[in-house]
Design an enzyme around this catalytic site. Structure first.
Site, PDB file in Angstrom:
ATOM      1  N   ASN A  73      -2.706  17.326  -1.190  1.00  0.00           N
ATOM      2  CA  ASN A  73      -1.841  17.583  -0.043  1.00  0.00           C
ATOM      3  C   ASN A  73      -2.064  18.932   0.624  1.00  0.00           C
ATOM      4  O   ASN A  73      -1.643  19.142   1.747  1.00  0.00           O
ATOM      5  CB  ASN A  73      -0.377  17.419  -0.448  1.00  0.00           C
ATOM      6  CG  ASN A  73      -0.040  15.960  -0.621  1.00  0.00           C
ATOM      7  OD1 ASN A  73      -0.105  15.209   0.327  1.00  0.00           O
ATOM      8  ND2 ASN A  73       0.271  15.558  -1.842  1.00  0.00           N
TER       9      ASN A  73
ATOM     10  N   THR B  51       3.236   6.354   5.064  1.00  0.00           N
ATOM     11  CA  THR B  51       3.635   5.008   4.712  1.00  0.00           C
ATOM     12  C   THR B  51       3.432   4.292   3.426  1.00  0.00           C
ATOM     13  O   THR B  51       2.395   4.265   2.806  1.00  0.00           O
ATOM     14  CB  THR B  51       3.133   3.971   5.701  1.00  0.00           C
ATOM     15  OG1 THR B  51       1.799   4.158   5.856  1.00  0.00           O
ATOM     16  CG2 THR B  51       3.947   4.008   6.898  1.00  0.00           C
TER      17      THR B  51
ATOM     18  N   LYS C  29       0.870  -1.186   0.000  1.00  0.00           N
ATOM     19  CA  LYS C  29       0.000   0.000   0.000  1.00  0.00           C
ATOM     20  C   LYS C  29       0.903   1.232   0.000  1.00  0.00           C
ATOM     21  O   LYS C  29       2.080   1.162   0.356  1.00  0.00           O
ATOM     22  CB  LYS C  29      -0.934   0.015   1.217  1.00  0.00           C
ATOM     23  CG  LYS C  29      -0.294   0.148   2.574  1.00  0.00           C
ATOM     24  CD  LYS C  29       0.119   1.529   3.029  1.00  0.00           C
ATOM     25  CE  LYS C  29      -0.996   2.523   2.937  1.00  0.00           C
ATOM     26  NZ  LYS C  29      -0.481   3.856   3.425  1.00  0.00           N
TER      27      LYS C  29
ATOM     28  N   GLU D  37      -0.065   9.698  -5.657  1.00  0.00           N
ATOM     29  CA  GLU D  37      -0.954  10.836  -5.439  1.00  0.00           C
ATOM     30  C   GLU D  37      -0.921  11.842  -6.568  1.00  0.00           C
ATOM     31  O   GLU D  37       0.089  12.502  -6.805  1.00  0.00           O
ATOM     32  CB  GLU D  37      -0.516  11.575  -4.186  1.00  0.00           C
ATOM     33  CG  GLU D  37      -1.078  10.943  -2.963  1.00  0.00           C
ATOM     34  CD  GLU D  37      -0.545  11.602  -1.731  1.00  0.00           C
ATOM     35  OE1 GLU D  37       0.315  12.486  -1.858  1.00  0.00           O
ATOM     36  OE2 GLU D  37      -1.003  11.223  -0.663  1.00  0.00           O
TER      37      GLU D  37
ATOM     38  N   THR E  10      -6.688  16.794   8.853  1.00  0.00           N
ATOM     39  CA  THR E  10      -7.089  15.680   9.698  1.00  0.00           C
ATOM     40  C   THR E  10      -8.561  15.770  10.012  1.00  0.00           C
ATOM     41  O   THR E  10      -9.196  14.851  10.341  1.00  0.00           O
ATOM     42  CB  THR E  10      -6.283  15.705  11.003  1.00  0.00           C
ATOM     43  OG1 THR E  10      -6.090  17.071  11.363  1.00  0.00           O
ATOM     44  CG2 THR E  10      -4.949  15.015  10.787  1.00  0.00           C
TER      45      THR E  10
END
Lengths: 398, 398
Positions: free
Chosen positions: A393, A180, A169, A266, A398
């Site tokens: 980005n 990650t 992933k 991305e 959050t």
């Protein structure tokens, strides 16, 4: 099937409720018996709690493990000692349900840096997770470890009597705030821990290190290799014929996963492969390849479909590698745009430019850089820099 | 006034027709007599023809020069031997018109990499350029060296009886296909070439090296310092009181130019200053500062106004600097978002986040990073990564 393609492995994935999206977020991969394990971990100075736990356990157990629990949603990085306790609790609880020694259970996390894992939520789903372990659970596992990935990444290969499987992933070396790249590779071949570790460093490390989305090294990057030994036979010795076949099979799986990661990067609309040859050694070649693949000016040019050889030249020239500028040639999809360190005047006049532009329309294209006559070769796999990368980005909160 | 603020310098800028935009594109800075000169040049392995010519001439002439000719429109980089001949011809022709030794005339170019300078066009305008030299021509010169800059960058300072002036251009370490950051600093103080060179390395180098727009080192970057000595007095010795004053004045001008360059960065909407302290030495502190300022994830977060401490931590952790993660604290505009290597839970809960977000609304904000108790300090000046950066660099075609 991915990680459960080789005999002797079971996997599962469930929705515990760790992610607001309501998608699967808790995975488990388990070997039927004690398996050899090798790990490659982030070099970031702030390794996440599960990275430290898994690294320590592999070292202490001499390269033997039974299972790994993976959660997505929270990276469990920069969480201090409470985060360490959460990682520990996760593995102790999973070990109890699996009826194995906690020292042989590893952990990985991926998600928002700085957030704690909601442990009650996770613990409540562990029994279901262990209960649904199955020999065709590879796909469910591959889905449970995703964050902003749009597709699961899976690959398999066969080396004579042995099978190799893997999944991964990651939509950036670090995804948007969601740290990650995680990858899991399995085989049913019988490999001692030291032999598996050699495979990890010879094959898996260069494959995964060739990937670059944004030159950012996450706090959670982990590649784990498991050799369960379910296939018959003695341990396979490094250098043997069976070993050579396994090297090829592991490389095939690792490179396939890396290509899938690059394709899902991305905001990326093109995969850009940079191949360098003629360097004094492999390290110098990889330095040049990474410098080109990481240059924001090369990446925006790739997005715009503009060959822009001056920018590639700029990146090669500032890479720090050893070479004579007069020996440098660059081609895009086979179209020569720099010759002997000079941009040909028929490029400037427009003929070569049109040909190179056509090559760059492909979803994946190769930039070939020759920097001399040395033996060093290297490659980097990256992507373009698009409006979507900025949007994803910049707007992510959050 | 910029470079003509000190006594003893004249400058000019004209429109020769080198740029399709029809804006001024040819500049000349000349000292009244032989001046001490010091140069800082790109470390790119593909230095442009004028970079190689100027670097060689300063060395051969023992740090003495009379003038520098600057064209915008073509970078004269990756142009091979014909490009070398063009740079040489430019200085020989200018020297003839100025009636000085060609060995004392330098050259700079900025524009598209790989394109030849249209020499007939340039030569036709040289007489007008020399004819319009004047002691208030600093602004015309600063305008003639611009490429995609939206404003000229100029600064002045006074050190007792001495004046220091400067100007610069550049919207990236490399602009869109238009290589270069160029800067010119002048003083009427009497400084031997060796003393001026020491000033260049002690004051100008750290100031300009702290700037990063996109981590790309151009093929044409040049900073030239001239000391004409028009002010009365003996040569100023390094370490003297007058020297200390000049150091401050040069630093003031260099930092002011760097701030202007950062504010006009391609697509930038915020200047991001990263200040690092507590490192084992200055080099390590600068390594951390650059890693944070160059991180695409930090830059997109700056564009989006999201403090995102996990991304700053990620960049600090992958910088390669020496530190203990538990000693790392990070603040945005004074708001502490990482404490002892951990993101405080009241950040995650949202209170600190709102305060840090408010700081990031400013057009210029400071990210302070403490990585220990060592003496090393360093800073980097960068900008955010916006849709406009992608647009400018993806849509730009020669």
């Amino acid at each position: 099937v991915s990680v459960t393609f080789p005999e002797g492995f079971r996997a599962a994935g469930v929705t515990a409720g760790l992610k607001p999206s309501g998608r699967p977020d808790l995975g488990l991969l388990a070997a039927e018996g004690p398996a050899s394990v090798a790990g490659l971990f982030t070099t970031n100075a702030f390794p996440a709690a599960p990275v430290r736990l898994s690294r320590d356990r592999i070292r202490r157990a001499g390269g033997i493990a039974r299972a790994v629990v993976v959660n997505s949603g929270q990276a469990n990085a920069a969480t201090g000692e409470p985060g360490d306790a959460d990682a520990l609790t996760t593995t102790v609880e999973a070990a109890r349900l699996l009826d194995v020694d906690p020292a042989e259970v590893l952990a990985c996390s991926t998600g928002v840096i700085g957030e704690r894992i909601p442990m009650d939520t996770l613990a409540a789903s562990l029994p279901e997770l262990v209960g649904t372990l199955s020999s065709d659970g590879g796909e469910a596992f591959a889905e449970a470890i995703m964050t902003t990935d749009t597709v699961p990444k899976q690959a398999t290969a066969v080396a004579g009597p042995y099978r190799v499987g893997g999944c991964a992933k990651g939509v950036g070396m670090i995804a948007p705030n969601l740290a990650t790249m995680l990858a899991f590779l399995t085989t049913d071949a019988h490999l001692e821990p030291s032999a598996l570790s050699e495979l990890a460093h010879r094959v898996a490390r260069p494959a995964f290190e060739s990937l670059t989305v944004d030159a950012c090294t996450s706090t959670n990057d982990t590649v784990l290799l498991f050799a369960g030994g379910a296939a018959a036979g003695d341990p396979i010795a490094p250098g043997s014929r069976a070993w050579a076949g396994l090297e090829v099979a592991f490389a095939e799986v690792a490179v396939a996963l890396v290509e899938q990661l690059a394709a899902d990067a991305e905001g990326g609309s093109h995969v850009v492969v940079v191949e360098v040859e003629g360097a004094v050694d492999g390290a110098d070649a990889r330095r040049v390849a990474k410098a080109v693949a990481d240059s924001p000016l090369v990446k925006t040019a790739a997005f715009g479909g503009d060959p822009n050889p001056g920018r590639i030249l700029q990146a090669v020239g500032s890479s720090g590698a050893t070479f004579d500028p007069a020996d440098v040639s660059i081609a895009i999809g086979g179209v020569r745009v720099v010759d002997g360190g000079v941009i040909p005047q028929d490029y400037v006049a427009g003929e070569l430019r049109g040909l190179a532009q056509a090559e760059m329309k492909e979803p994946r294209f190769v930039v070939s850089v020759t920097i001399g006559a040395g033996p060093g070769r290297g490659r980097a796999i990256g992507c373009d820099l698009s409006y979507d990368y900025v949007r994803i980005n910049a707007e992510y909160t959050t």
